[in-house]
Design a protein around this motif. Structure first.
Motif, PDB file in Angstrom:
ATOM      1  N   LEU A  17      -3.536 -25.187   5.869  1.00  0.00           N
ATOM      2  CA  LEU A  17      -2.598 -24.080   6.009  1.00  0.00           C
ATOM      3  C   LEU A  17      -2.436 -23.321   4.694  1.00  0.00           C
ATOM      4  O   LEU A  17      -2.463 -22.087   4.670  1.00  0.00           O
ATOM      5  CB  LEU A  17      -1.246 -24.603   6.492  1.00  0.00           C
ATOM      6  N   ILE A  18      -2.313 -24.041   3.611  1.00  0.00           N
ATOM      7  CA  ILE A  18      -2.176 -23.411   2.295  1.00  0.00           C
ATOM      8  C   ILE A  18      -3.452 -22.674   1.928  1.00  0.00           C
ATOM      9  O   ILE A  18      -3.400 -21.560   1.397  1.00  0.00           O
ATOM     10  CB  ILE A  18      -1.798 -24.464   1.237  1.00  0.00           C
ATOM     11  N   LYS A  19      -4.614 -23.254   2.226  1.00  0.00           N
ATOM     12  CA  LYS A  19      -5.881 -22.574   1.938  1.00  0.00           C
ATOM     13  C   LYS A  19      -5.999 -21.271   2.724  1.00  0.00           C
ATOM     14  O   LYS A  19      -6.441 -20.260   2.188  1.00  0.00           O
ATOM     15  CB  LYS A  19      -7.061 -23.491   2.272  1.00  0.00           C
ATOM     16  N   MET A  20      -5.588 -21.291   3.986  1.00  0.00           N
ATOM     17  CA  MET A  20      -5.663 -20.086   4.805  1.00  0.00           C
ATOM     18  C   MET A  20      -4.730 -19.002   4.260  1.00  0.00           C
ATOM     19  O   MET A  20      -5.114 -17.841   4.148  1.00  0.00           O
ATOM     20  CB  MET A  20      -5.283 -20.403   6.248  1.00  0.00           C
ATOM     21  N   VAL A  21      -3.519 -19.377   3.889  1.00  0.00           N
ATOM     22  CA  VAL A  21      -2.565 -18.408   3.346  1.00  0.00           C
ATOM     23  C   VAL A  21      -3.086 -17.829   2.039  1.00  0.00           C
ATOM     24  O   VAL A  21      -2.998 -16.611   1.803  1.00  0.00           O
ATOM     25  CB  VAL A  21      -1.180 -19.062   3.164  1.00  0.00           C
ATOM     26  N   LEU A  22      -3.643 -18.659   1.179  1.00  0.00           N
ATOM     27  CA  LEU A  22      -4.181 -18.155  -0.089  1.00  0.00           C
ATOM     28  C   LEU A  22      -5.374 -17.231   0.135  1.00  0.00           C
ATOM     29  O   LEU A  22      -5.535 -16.249  -0.594  1.00  0.00           O
ATOM     30  CB  LEU A  22      -4.565 -19.317  -0.999  1.00  0.00           C
ATOM     31  N   ARG A  23      -6.199 -17.512   1.120  1.00  0.00           N
ATOM     32  CA  ARG A  23      -7.317 -16.615   1.432  1.00  0.00           C
ATOM     33  C   ARG A  23      -6.809 -15.254   1.898  1.00  0.00           C
ATOM     34  O   ARG A  23      -7.313 -14.216   1.505  1.00  0.00           O
ATOM     35  CB  ARG A  23      -8.203 -17.212   2.513  1.00  0.00           C
ATOM     36  N   ILE A  24      -5.801 -15.286   2.770  1.00  0.00           N
ATOM     37  CA  ILE A  24      -5.248 -14.026   3.287  1.00  0.00           C
ATOM     38  C   ILE A  24      -4.612 -13.228   2.160  1.00  0.00           C
ATOM     39  O   ILE A  24      -4.834 -12.027   2.037  1.00  0.00           O
ATOM     40  CB  ILE A  24      -4.245 -14.310   4.415  1.00  0.00           C
ATOM     41  N   ILE A  25      -3.831 -13.885   1.322  1.00  0.00           N
ATOM     42  CA  ILE A  25      -3.193 -13.197   0.199  1.00  0.00           C
ATOM     43  C   ILE A  25      -4.255 -12.693  -0.770  1.00  0.00           C
ATOM     44  O   ILE A  25      -4.162 -11.572  -1.262  1.00  0.00           O
ATOM     45  CB  ILE A  25      -2.188 -14.134  -0.508  1.00  0.00           C
ATOM     46  N   GLY A  26      -5.263 -13.481  -1.026  1.00  0.00           N
ATOM     47  CA  GLY A  26      -6.322 -13.075  -1.949  1.00  0.00           C
ATOM     48  C   GLY A  26      -7.081 -11.869  -1.445  1.00  0.00           C
ATOM     49  O   GLY A  26      -7.342 -10.927  -2.192  1.00  0.00           O
ATOM     50  N   PHE A  27      -7.407 -11.837  -0.152  1.00  0.00           N
ATOM     51  CA  PHE A  27      -8.113 -10.691   0.419  1.00  0.00           C
ATOM     52  C   PHE A  27      -7.257  -9.440   0.355  1.00  0.00           C
ATOM     53  O   PHE A  27      -7.734  -8.371  -0.017  1.00  0.00           O
ATOM     54  CB  PHE A  27      -8.515 -10.986   1.860  1.00  0.00           C
ATOM     55  N   GLY A  28      -5.983  -9.567   0.694  1.00  0.00           N
ATOM     56  CA  GLY A  28      -5.080  -8.423   0.623  1.00  0.00           C
ATOM     57  C   GLY A  28      -4.905  -7.927  -0.794  1.00  0.00           C
ATOM     58  O   GLY A  28      -4.887  -6.724  -1.054  1.00  0.00           O
ATOM     59  N   PHE A  29      -4.803  -8.855  -1.736  1.00  0.00           N
ATOM     60  CA  PHE A  29      -4.631  -8.482  -3.141  1.00  0.00           C
ATOM     61  C   PHE A  29      -5.862  -7.764  -3.667  1.00  0.00           C
ATOM     62  O   PHE A  29      -5.756  -6.725  -4.316  1.00  0.00           O
ATOM     63  CB  PHE A  29      -4.348  -9.745  -3.969  1.00  0.00           C
ATOM     64  N   VAL A  30      -7.026  -8.298  -3.359  1.00  0.00           N
ATOM     65  CA  VAL A  30      -8.275  -7.671  -3.816  1.00  0.00           C
ATOM     66  C   VAL A  30      -8.440  -6.299  -3.173  1.00  0.00           C
ATOM     67  O   VAL A  30      -8.825  -5.333  -3.835  1.00  0.00           O
ATOM     68  CB  VAL A  30      -9.477  -8.582  -3.504  1.00  0.00           C
ATOM     69  N   SER A  31      -8.116  -6.178  -1.899  1.00  0.00           N
ATOM     70  CA  SER A  31      -8.214  -4.882  -1.219  1.00  0.00           C
ATOM     71  C   SER A  31      -7.254  -3.877  -1.837  1.00  0.00           C
ATOM     72  O   SER A  31      -7.612  -2.719  -2.070  1.00  0.00           O
ATOM     73  CB  SER A  31      -7.897  -5.025   0.266  1.00  0.00           C
ATOM     74  N   TYR A  32      -6.031  -4.312  -2.103  1.00  0.00           N
ATOM     75  CA  TYR A  32      -5.022  -3.413  -2.673  1.00  0.00           C
ATOM     76  C   TYR A  32      -5.427  -2.958  -4.073  1.00  0.00           C
ATOM     77  O   TYR A  32      -5.359  -1.768  -4.385  1.00  0.00           O
ATOM     78  CB  TYR A  32      -3.671  -4.130  -2.715  1.00  0.00           C
ATOM     79  N   ILE A  33      -5.865  -3.890  -4.896  1.00  0.00           N
ATOM     80  CA  ILE A  33      -6.277  -3.545  -6.263  1.00  0.00           C
ATOM     81  C   ILE A  33      -7.506  -2.638  -6.228  1.00  0.00           C
ATOM     82  O   ILE A  33      -7.578  -1.643  -6.951  1.00  0.00           O
ATOM     83  CB  ILE A  33      -6.557  -4.823  -7.085  1.00  0.00           C
ATOM     84  N   GLY A  34      -8.472  -2.950  -5.389  1.00  0.00           N
ATOM     85  CA  GLY A  34      -9.670  -2.122  -5.286  1.00  0.00           C
ATOM     86  C   GLY A  34      -9.349  -0.723  -4.804  1.00  0.00           C
ATOM     87  O   GLY A  34      -9.873   0.267  -5.332  1.00  0.00           O
ATOM     88  N   PHE A  35      -8.476  -0.614  -3.815  1.00  0.00           N
ATOM     89  CA  PHE A  35      -8.095   0.698  -3.310  1.00  0.00           C
ATOM     90  C   PHE A  35      -7.371   1.494  -4.389  1.00  0.00           C
ATOM     91  O   PHE A  35      -7.637   2.692  -4.563  1.00  0.00           O
ATOM     92  CB  PHE A  35      -7.210   0.537  -2.074  1.00  0.00           C
ATOM     93  N   ASN A  36      -6.472   0.861  -5.110  1.00  0.00           N
ATOM     94  CA  ASN A  36      -5.770   1.563  -6.195  1.00  0.00           C
ATOM     95  C   ASN A  36      -6.734   1.999  -7.292  1.00  0.00           C
ATOM     96  O   ASN A  36      -6.560   3.075  -7.878  1.00  0.00           O
ATOM     97  CB  ASN A  36      -4.671   0.683  -6.782  1.00  0.00           C
ATOM     98  N   GLN A  37      -7.742   1.193  -7.589  1.00  0.00           N
ATOM     99  CA  GLN A  37      -8.726   1.573  -8.601  1.00  0.00           C
ATOM    100  C   GLN A  37      -9.528   2.794  -8.154  1.00  0.00           C
ATOM    101  O   GLN A  37      -9.786   3.696  -8.954  1.00  0.00           O
ATOM    102  CB  GLN A  37      -9.676   0.399  -8.894  1.00  0.00           C
ATOM    103  N   ILE A  38      -9.912   2.820  -6.893  1.00  0.00           N
ATOM    104  CA  ILE A  38     -10.687   3.955  -6.385  1.00  0.00           C
ATOM    105  C   ILE A  38      -9.852   5.223  -6.399  1.00  0.00           C
ATOM    106  O   ILE A  38     -10.307   6.276  -6.850  1.00  0.00           O
ATOM    107  CB  ILE A  38     -11.210   3.641  -4.969  1.00  0.00           C
ATOM    108  N   ILE A  39      -8.621   5.146  -5.920  1.00  0.00           N
ATOM    109  CA  ILE A  39      -7.743   6.319  -5.907  1.00  0.00           C
ATOM    110  C   ILE A  39      -7.445   6.769  -7.333  1.00  0.00           C
ATOM    111  O   ILE A  39      -7.462   7.970  -7.640  1.00  0.00           O
ATOM    112  CB  ILE A  39      -6.444   6.015  -5.139  1.00  0.00           C
ATOM    113  N   GLY A  40      -7.192   5.829  -8.233  1.00  0.00           N
ATOM    114  CA  GLY A  40      -6.939   6.183  -9.635  1.00  0.00           C
ATOM    115  C   GLY A  40      -8.132   6.837 -10.295  1.00  0.00           C
ATOM    116  O   GLY A  40      -7.983   7.796 -11.063  1.00  0.00           O
ATOM    117  N   ALA A  41      -9.332   6.342  -9.989  1.00  0.00           N
ATOM    118  CA  ALA A  41     -10.540   6.940 -10.557  1.00  0.00           C
ATOM    119  C   ALA A  41     -10.726   8.363 -10.047  1.00  0.00           C
ATOM    120  O   ALA A  41     -11.104   9.260 -10.806  1.00  0.00           O
ATOM    121  CB  ALA A  41     -11.756   6.088 -10.214  1.00  0.00           C
ATOM    122  N   GLY A  42     -10.452   8.577  -8.767  1.00  0.00           N
ATOM    123  CA  GLY A  42     -10.556   9.925  -8.205  1.00  0.00           C
ATOM    124  C   GLY A  42      -9.558  10.881  -8.846  1.00  0.00           C
ATOM    125  O   GLY A  42      -9.897  12.022  -9.178  1.00  0.00           O
ATOM    126  N   GLN A  43      -8.332  10.419  -9.037  1.00  0.00           N
ATOM    127  CA  GLN A  43      -7.324  11.261  -9.682  1.00  0.00           C
ATOM    128  C   GLN A  43      -7.702  11.553 -11.129  1.00  0.00           C
ATOM    129  O   GLN A  43      -7.571  12.698 -11.590  1.00  0.00           O
ATOM    130  CB  GLN A  43      -5.959  10.586  -9.637  1.00  0.00           C
TER     131      GLN A  43
END
Length: 108
Positions: A17-43
């Motif tokens: 259960l903890i491994k699954m939660v950490l995977r979900i949080i990790g994927f969301g975190f990486v997606s959020y950071i990556g999206f912010n980097q792309i938007i920031g680079a465009g700006q």
């Protein structure tokens, strides 16, 4: 000895259960950071290109509030991606609002 069995049971149940939660949080975190980097680079690219133009063009772009327009544009893109992600996460499709006349809709 009872505590050893209880501890082993908790590790067996909570471990995956903890491994699954950490995977979900990790994927969301990486997606959020990556999206912010792309938007920031465009700006940054848009603002740097605006800064490379001549002083007269910069004054015109400043009067036109071009930087505000760029921020609104990228905020709209971010909102669209966010809403699309929420729809995918809830596995919900958008309902069609407009229907062609003559079907089940009422003709005016």
């Amino acid at each position: 000895m009872q505590y050893l069995f209880v501890a082993h049971l908790l590790v067996m149940i909570l471990g995956p259960l903890i491994k699954m939660v950490l995977r979900i949080i990790g994927f969301g975190f990486v997606s959020y950071i990556g999206f912010n980097q792309i938007i920031g680079a465009g700006q940054d690219y848009m603002v740097s290109k605006m800064g490379e133009s001549g002083p007269i063009i910069q004054n015109i772009l400043g009067l036109a509030k071009f930087d505000v327009c760029v921020n609104i544009f990228f905020a709209a893109i971010a909102t669209r991606f966010l809403l699309a992600g929420i729809d995918k996460a809830t596995d919900r499709k958008r309902n069609q609002v407009w229907r062609k006349p003559g079907g089940t809709s009422i003709d005016a």
